[in-house]
Design an enzyme around this catalytic site. Structure first.
Site, PDB file in Angstrom:
ATOM      1  N   HIS A 124       0.810  -1.224   0.000  1.00 16.40           N
ATOM      2  CA  HIS A 124       0.000   0.000   0.000  1.00 16.40           C
ATOM      3  C   HIS A 124       0.842   1.273   0.000  1.00 16.40           C
ATOM      4  O   HIS A 124       0.292   2.363  -0.199  1.00 16.40           O
ATOM      5  CB  HIS A 124      -0.925   0.037   1.219  1.00 16.40           C
ATOM      6  CG  HIS A 124      -1.995  -0.999   1.205  1.00 16.40           C
ATOM      7  ND1 HIS A 124      -2.827  -1.199   0.127  1.00 16.40           N
ATOM      8  CD2 HIS A 124      -2.373  -1.899   2.154  1.00 16.40           C
ATOM      9  CE1 HIS A 124      -3.671  -2.179   0.406  1.00 16.40           C
ATOM     10  NE2 HIS A 124      -3.411  -2.637   1.619  1.00 16.40           N
ATOM     11  N   ASP A 161      -3.029 -10.748  -2.116  1.00 13.96           N
ATOM     12  CA  ASP A 161      -3.572 -10.146  -0.908  1.00 13.96           C
ATOM     13  C   ASP A 161      -5.018  -9.733  -1.180  1.00 13.96           C
ATOM     14  O   ASP A 161      -5.366  -9.349  -2.299  1.00 13.96           O
ATOM     15  CB  ASP A 161      -2.737  -8.922  -0.534  1.00 13.96           C
ATOM     16  CG  ASP A 161      -3.052  -8.360   0.833  1.00 13.96           C
ATOM     17  OD1 ASP A 161      -2.246  -8.559   1.752  1.00 13.96           O
ATOM     18  OD2 ASP A 161      -4.101  -7.681   0.976  1.00 13.96           O
ATOM     19  N   HIS A 163      -6.513  -7.109  -0.275  1.00 13.83           N
ATOM     20  CA  HIS A 163      -6.583  -5.677  -0.545  1.00 13.83           C
ATOM     21  C   HIS A 163      -5.732  -5.348  -1.775  1.00 13.83           C
ATOM     22  O   HIS A 163      -4.644  -5.898  -1.940  1.00 13.83           O
ATOM     23  CB  HIS A 163      -6.075  -4.875   0.655  1.00 13.83           C
ATOM     24  CG  HIS A 163      -6.825  -5.153   1.917  1.00 13.83           C
ATOM     25  ND1 HIS A 163      -6.409  -6.100   2.836  1.00 13.83           N
ATOM     26  CD2 HIS A 163      -7.964  -4.613   2.410  1.00 13.83           C
ATOM     27  CE1 HIS A 163      -7.263  -6.131   3.842  1.00 13.83           C
ATOM     28  NE2 HIS A 163      -8.218  -5.249   3.617  1.00 13.83           N
ATOM     29  N   ASP A 244      -4.901 -12.600   3.742  1.00 11.94           N
ATOM     30  CA  ASP A 244      -6.121 -12.084   4.329  1.00 11.94           C
ATOM     31  C   ASP A 244      -7.366 -12.349   3.484  1.00 11.94           C
ATOM     32  O   ASP A 244      -8.463 -11.900   3.840  1.00 11.94           O
ATOM     33  CB  ASP A 244      -6.004 -10.591   4.653  1.00 11.94           C
ATOM     34  CG  ASP A 244      -5.241  -9.808   3.612  1.00 11.94           C
ATOM     35  OD1 ASP A 244      -4.912 -10.366   2.551  1.00 11.94           O
ATOM     36  OD2 ASP A 244      -4.954  -8.616   3.856  1.00 11.94           O
TER      37      ASP A 244
END
Length: 307
Positions: A124, A161, A163, A244
């Site tokens: 991120h 991931d 996200h 996740d």
């Protein structure tokens, strides 16, 4: 196979009770103590150099992050989700340095694959902004290092991931020698990652609906991502290995289990054998249920070892 980590990555703590906590790395490393992982070659991650960091992040941003070293017991908030304590700057340097050292080992022919068990995560972190628990864009730094230090012309980062890796995308989206493919839940933080975001033809986002299951995940990779990677023909594959998307994870709503992470790892390694001489570097990203994280990371590393 090489395993890189460092004690500094456990000393970084955002805040008590925060999901991106030191116990995440402890859980992964405990899982990798099992007998089946006894042949892993373990090494401490070095600190990334300024030159390596500045291939992705401008000097003013590197200066800012490295200057934040609060007294022991204090922390400095960078946004609502991201903070630094006395050890965070070193942890971020070691996390990025693990990716660099893994690239050196893999591209130098010492090991075919490497796994970086590090935190904070990186995908991120945009070139000029820390966010989403991330300080430096470690996978992007590793990719740039492969190009600069080893002459690898084309590098692909593959991100599963849950996200979207907005930081990797921001670092790559104007450079056709770099490729990012990501499967992720949408809508979800950080709000980027629509299929329409394609960079200069080098970004492939495959959003998954909330509550998507294993078959939907496999279809996304089999039908879209893996064929695109093969067409791109990278000389190195870097995995942003977030766990996740597991059904137990508290921060998202995708229903995968350890078998899906083993499957996608095997599939990526299969493509790597045909495109990059089998060279794969994997870097730990998210995963916030400790049991699911430990089991999933173990399944991922086992698949890397057996590829």
């Amino acid at each position: 196979m090489l395993l890189l980590t460092h004690p500094a990555c456990v000393r970084h703590e955002i805040a008590p009770g925060h999901p991106e906590c030191p116990d995440r790395l402890r859980a992964v490393m405990q899982a990798l103590e099992a007998q089946q992982f006894s042949t892993l070659i373990r090494a401490e991650a070095p600190e990334a150099t300024r030159e390596q960091l500045e291939r992705v992040h401008p000097a003013f941003y590197v200066d800012r992050i490295l200057s934040i070293r609060p007294p022991e017991g204090d922390s400095v908030a960078l946004d609502a989700d991201t903070a630094m304590n006395a050890h965070s700057a070193e942890a971020a340097l070691r996390a990025a340095g693990a990716g660099v050292a893994a690239v050196d080992a893999v591209c130098g022919g010492e090991y075919p694959r490497a796994f970086c068990a590090v935190r904070p995560p990186g995908h991120h972190a945009e070139p000029t902004q820390a966010m989403g628990f991330c300080l430096f864009s470690s996978a992007a730094i590793a990719a740039r290092h492969a190009q600069a230090a080893h002459g690898v012309e084309r590098v692909a980062v593959l991100d599963f991931d849950v996200h979207h890796g907005n930081g990797t995308q921001a670092a790559f989206e104007r450079d056709p020698t770099l490729f990012l493919a990501s499967s992720h839940q949408m809508p979800l933080y950080p709000g980027t990652g629509a299929a329409s975001e394609t960079g200069v033809g080098n970004i492939l986002n495959v959003p998954l609906r909330p509550y998507a299951d294993g078959p939907a995940f496999r279809r996304a990779w089999e039908a879209e991502i893996l064929p695109a990677v093969e067409r791109f023909a990278p000389g190195l594959i870097v995995i942003s290995a977030g766990f996740d998307a597991h059904r137990r994870d508290p921060l998202a709503q995708i229903n995968l289990d350890e078998a899906e992470f083993a499957w996608v790892t095997e599939a990526i390694c299969d493509v790597a054998r045909r495109t990059s001489g089998g060279r794969v570097v994997s870097m730990l990203e998210g995963g916030y249920d400790l049991t699911a994280l430990a089991r999933s990371a173990a399944a991922h590393v086992r698949a890397l070892m057996q590829a």
